[in-house]
Write an enzyme that holds these catalytic residues in place. Structure first.
Site, PDB file in Angstrom:
ATOM      1  N   ASP A  66       0.813  -1.213   0.000  1.00  0.00           N
ATOM      2  CA  ASP A  66       0.000   0.000   0.000  1.00  0.00           C
ATOM      3  C   ASP A  66       0.855   1.276   0.000  1.00  0.00           C
ATOM      4  OD1 ASP A  66       0.879  -0.579   2.590  1.00  0.00           O
ATOM      5  OD2 ASP A  66      -1.115  -1.048   3.337  1.00  0.00           O
ATOM      6  N   ASN A 135      -8.055  -2.635  13.980  1.00  0.00           N
ATOM      7  CA  ASN A 135      -9.430  -2.947  13.565  1.00  0.00           C
ATOM      8  C   ASN A 135      -9.492  -4.178  12.651  1.00  0.00           C
ATOM      9  OD1 ASN A 135      -8.299  -1.991  11.235  1.00  0.00           O
ATOM     10  ND2 ASN A 135      -9.778  -0.357  10.874  1.00  0.00           N
ATOM     11  N   HIS A 137      -7.625  -4.643   9.862  1.00  0.00           N
ATOM     12  CA  HIS A 137      -7.278  -4.439   8.441  1.00  0.00           C
ATOM     13  C   HIS A 137      -5.979  -5.175   8.090  1.00  0.00           C
ATOM     14  CE1 HIS A 137      -4.946  -0.402   9.247  1.00  0.00           C
ATOM     15  NE2 HIS A 137      -4.073  -1.378   9.155  1.00  0.00           N
ATOM     16  N   GLU A 142      -9.909  -2.119   4.922  1.00  0.00           N
ATOM     17  CA  GLU A 142     -10.597  -1.810   6.174  1.00  0.00           C
ATOM     18  C   GLU A 142     -11.828  -2.710   6.342  1.00  0.00           C
ATOM     19  OE1 GLU A 142      -8.992  -0.043   8.125  1.00  0.00           O
ATOM     20  OE2 GLU A 142      -8.477   1.962   7.418  1.00  0.00           O
TER      21      GLU A 142
HETATM   22  C1  F6R Z   1       1.269  -1.361   6.058  1.00  0.00           C
HETATM   23  C2  F6R Z   1       0.035  -2.140   6.162  1.00  0.00           C
HETATM   24  C3  F6R Z   1      -0.782  -2.091   7.406  1.00  0.00           C
HETATM   25  C4  F6R Z   1       0.060  -2.314   8.663  1.00  0.00           C
HETATM   26  C5  F6R Z   1      -0.817  -2.275   9.905  1.00  0.00           C
HETATM   27  C6  F6R Z   1      -0.015  -2.452  11.174  1.00  0.00           C
HETATM   28  O1  F6R Z   1       1.891  -1.583   4.822  1.00  0.00           O
HETATM   29  O2  F6R Z   1      -0.318  -2.771   5.223  1.00  0.00           O
HETATM   30  O3  F6R Z   1      -1.783  -3.074   7.327  1.00  0.00           O
HETATM   31  O4  F6R Z   1       0.692  -3.562   8.571  1.00  0.00           O
HETATM   32  O5  F6R Z   1      -1.492  -1.048   9.950  1.00  0.00           O
HETATM   33  O6  F6R Z   1       0.877  -1.390  11.324  1.00  0.00           O
HETATM   34  P1  F6R Z   1       1.960  -1.382  12.510  1.00  0.00           P
HETATM   35  O7  F6R Z   1       2.919  -2.484  12.217  1.00  0.00           O
HETATM   36  O8  F6R Z   1       2.587  -0.023  12.434  1.00  0.00           O
HETATM   37  O9  F6R Z   1       1.188  -1.628  13.768  1.00  0.00           O
END
Ligand code: F6R
Length: 247
Positions: A66, A135, A137, A142
């Protein structure tokens, strides 16, 4: 499908061992990569090990999950920048084979379709690393994202904006949209490793464990994946029952 390790460092060691084995057995592997704080120890360990072992990365292709819409590669909070800082800058990947969604693209729909086609044309992803949002995702898919989604633009949820605003000077600077790989591309990956570390992931791990497969909990789709592992440290495992770890 849940695996427990004592610390984020122990997880990094395990993941990097698998990662290097994959590259040795398939030097032109296609990797799906994530950003975020969970990945930092993994990338640090990978840099160290691949340098020590003089690993050849020149035939590897990478696709990041992403990117924030509106942020260019030089923006310190963009995922391009993150990847350069935490992985690519230290190693000899072929820059032509490093792929991330372009947060500044002009025709977003066309860019999404092209990114999806690029993944597909290379035979899909061999090995996908995932983090998870509080959440549920994965990527930026989402809650409520259709399971058959492909690369698309997403409106970031309020929860994600709160969680990720820690990386920005203030929440008003946090983008409201992102481009993300869809759940279809993630599910088509041959192997998936979802990592969750820290006490702030304990509740979502318990929610995921108890959840049916539902679009309200995007990560629950992995329960239908033939080769997905959910890897947690002690802190993230703290609300999981012992049965979660019986294989
Ligand atoms: C980032 C991504 C997100 C993160 C998730 C957890 O490329 O795809 O799904 O993996 O938001 O983020 P952290 O590791 O910062 O808690």
């Amino acid at each position: 499908m849940f695996y427990r390790f004592p610390t984020p460092q122990a997880i990094a060691e395990y993941v990097v061992t698998q990662w290097i084995e994959l590259i040795r057995s398939k030097p032109n592997a296609v990797l799906g990569l994530a950003t975020g704080s969970t990945m930092e120890p993994v990338y640090a360990r990978f840099i160290e090990s691949s340098q020590n072992q003089n690993l050849n990365l020149s035939d590897i292709t990478t696709f990041n999950l992403d990117e924030y819409l509106g942020l260019g590669p030089d923006h310190p909070q963009s995922y391009h920048y993150y990847m350069q800082q935490h992985l690519f800058g230290a190693l000899h990947f072929d820059t032509k084979k490093i792929c991330l969604p372009n947060g500044l693209c002009h025709d977003v729909a066309q860019h999404c379709a092209q990114y999806s086609r690029q993944i597909h044309d290379l035979g899909g992803i061999d090995w996908q690393l995932l983090g998870i949002g509080t959440n549920g995702h994965i990527g930026f898919n989402e809650p409520g994202t259709p399971f058959n989604s492909q690369v698309h633009v997403v409106d970031l949820s309020e929860q994600t904006r709160i969680d990720n605003s820690r990386f920005f000077a203030d929440k008003s600077q946090m983008p409201t949209q992102a481009i993300t790989m869809g759940l279809s591309e993630i599910m088509a990956a041959k192997q998936v490793l979802l990592l969750a570390t820290g006490a702030n992931k304990a509740q979502v791990m318990a929610d995921l464990y108890h959840s049916p497969v539902t679009e309200n909990m995007p990560a629950s789709i992995l329960k239908q994946h033939p080769n997905a592992k959910i890897i947690v440290d002690e802190a993230a495992a703290s609300l999981l029952p012992a049965e979660a770890f019986r294989q």
